[in-house]
Design a protein around this motif. Structure first.
Motif, PDB file in Angstrom:
ATOM      1  N   UNK A 191       0.784  -1.242   0.000  1.00 51.97           N
ATOM      2  CA  UNK A 191       0.000   0.000   0.000  1.00 51.97           C
ATOM      3  C   UNK A 191       0.816   1.291   0.000  1.00 51.97           C
ATOM      4  N   UNK A 192       1.919   1.337   0.751  1.00 50.03           N
ATOM      5  CA  UNK A 192       2.715   2.560   0.807  1.00 50.03           C
ATOM      6  C   UNK A 192       3.148   3.006  -0.579  1.00 50.03           C
ATOM      7  N   UNK A 193       3.573   2.059  -1.407  1.00 48.88           N
ATOM      8  CA  UNK A 193       4.065   2.393  -2.741  1.00 48.88           C
ATOM      9  C   UNK A 193       2.950   2.406  -3.781  1.00 48.88           C
ATOM     10  N   UNK A 194       1.901   1.631  -3.550  1.00 42.95           N
ATOM     11  CA  UNK A 194       0.788   1.596  -4.500  1.00 42.95           C
ATOM     12  C   UNK A 194      -0.034   2.875  -4.462  1.00 42.95           C
ATOM     13  N   UNK A 195      -0.097   3.522  -3.301  1.00 44.13           N
ATOM     14  CA  UNK A 195      -0.934   4.713  -3.163  1.00 44.13           C
ATOM     15  C   UNK A 195      -0.213   5.997  -3.548  1.00 44.13           C
ATOM     16  N   UNK A 196       1.082   5.927  -3.831  1.00 41.87           N
ATOM     17  CA  UNK A 196       1.795   7.083  -4.379  1.00 41.87           C
ATOM     18  C   UNK A 196       2.204   6.742  -5.806  1.00 41.87           C
ATOM     19  N   UNK A 197       2.135   7.725  -6.689  1.00 41.28           N
ATOM     20  CA  UNK A 197       2.448   7.465  -8.099  1.00 41.28           C
ATOM     21  C   UNK A 197       3.952   7.670  -8.294  1.00 41.28           C
TER      22      UNK A 197
END
Length: 349
Positions: A191-197
């Protein structure tokens, strides 16, 4: 026996060196010679696919595609310490630029990248870049990077963050043909990386390549709990058999700007009695594959009908009427939406 092995190894190594003894790597002794080489690549290209680029490293807009480069020691290049976003150029307007700008700032904050300029300056740069490009239809892509400085992990040695942007000439159109997809076996981002582009898109790349190898257009990620997540660079949505628009929760995936706009516009079809409702919730694979219609949601599509998933037809295996009704709603918003969504580009003819 040991001596024989060593002798064979040395002999083999010498043979390899001999095979390449005539190789001489060219050394560019002058910038003019290098520039001439760079221009050779573009000498036969009739229409430039990238009419203009901005670089904060150069401090201006570049029109020569041969010079549209990024420093090799930029931490976005060798460490992936960068974020990006995009906006649509359609009929001489920038669509939803401010929404995308807001998102890249959120991504930058999560990635601990400071801004080289205030948001208003970034916005002005992007509008001026689009104007200079003279592109009336395409995409505007832009990056915030920790910047150049060294090849270490930490960006503390980078003097200043960098901002890059490029206009991509792209004659896209509203998608009306259905595609096939598969369930990706490539691990999705946490989630940490999936929610930032961010620019770490290797999982996305591999998931698309996996789909293409299996004769599909792209893929669908399913999370560890068995719920539908997203596509490789798009959100996904469904129409239930009860004619309800259904979208997965955005807690662990990127909240797409187009998906957000779709959720704002869809109630119009509810008011007209075309849709029964709009729901955002966890969606199981069984529920998703049992939908009447399915679609990708993304900027240039704006909706892409999905007619088959893992060799199983979605609904009747045809492009659905409600999918196209929603697509028309979004496309009309892109073409003739409110002034708050469409910024006229001040081209200089």
């Amino acid at each position: 026996m040991e001596n024989h092995t060593e002798s064979t190894t040395v002999s083999h190594s010498s043979s390899e060196l001999g095979n390449h003894s005539d190789l001489t790597v060219h050394v560019f002794n002058s910038s003019s010679e290098l520039l001439e080489k760079l221009h050779q690549r573009w000498s036969t290209v009739e229409k430039k696919p990238y009419p203009a680029m901005y670089s904060s490293i150069y401090g201006g807009i570049i029109l020569d595609p041969a010079m549209m480069v990024i420093p090799i020691d930029d931490h976005m290049v060798h460490r992936g310490h960068g974020v990006f976003d995009t906006a649509i150029i359609l009929d001489g307007y920038l669509y939803e630029l401010d929404v995308h700008l807001d998102r890249i700032l959120r991504s930058a904050a999560k990635a601990k990248i400071s801004l080289p300029f205030p948001q208003s300056t970034l916005r002005s740069i992007l509008i001026q870049l689009t104007a200079v490009s003279k592109c009336k239809k395409g995409t505007l892509r832009y990056w915030l990077s920790a910047g150049p400085g060294n090849f270490l992990l930490s960006s503390s040695g980078c003097p200043t963050p960098a901002f890059y942007a490029v206009v991509i000439d792209d004659d896209f159109s509203q998608c009306k043909e259905g595609v096939k997809v598969i369930t990706s076996t490539v691990a999705m981002k946490p989630p940490l990386f999936a929610t930032m582009k961010n620019v770490n898109y290797l999982p996305n790349v591999l998931s698309v390549m996996e789909a293409e190898e299996k004769g599909a257009f792209a893929s669908i990620w399913v999370d560890e709990a068995g719920y539908i997540a997203e596509g490789p660079n798009v959100n996904v949505a469904f129409i239930t058999k009860e004619k309800e628009l259904l979208m997965p929760l955005f807690d662990s995936i990127l909240h797409g700007c187009t998906a957000k706009r779709l959720l704002e516009l869809a109630p119009r079809l509810v008011e007209q009695g075309i849709l029964k409702g709009v729901t955002i919730k966890n969606v199981t694979v069984e529920e998703a594959k049992g939908a009447a219609e399915m679609m990708y949601v993304g900027s240039t599509l704006p909706l892409l009908p999905i007619i088959m998933w893992d060799d199983q037809p979605i609904g009747k295996g045809q492009v659905g009427e409600l999918t196209m009704a929603l697509s028309d709603l979004l496309w009309n918003d892109m073409v003739a939406g409110p002034d708050t969504k469409r910024i006229p580009v001040p081209y200089i003819e």
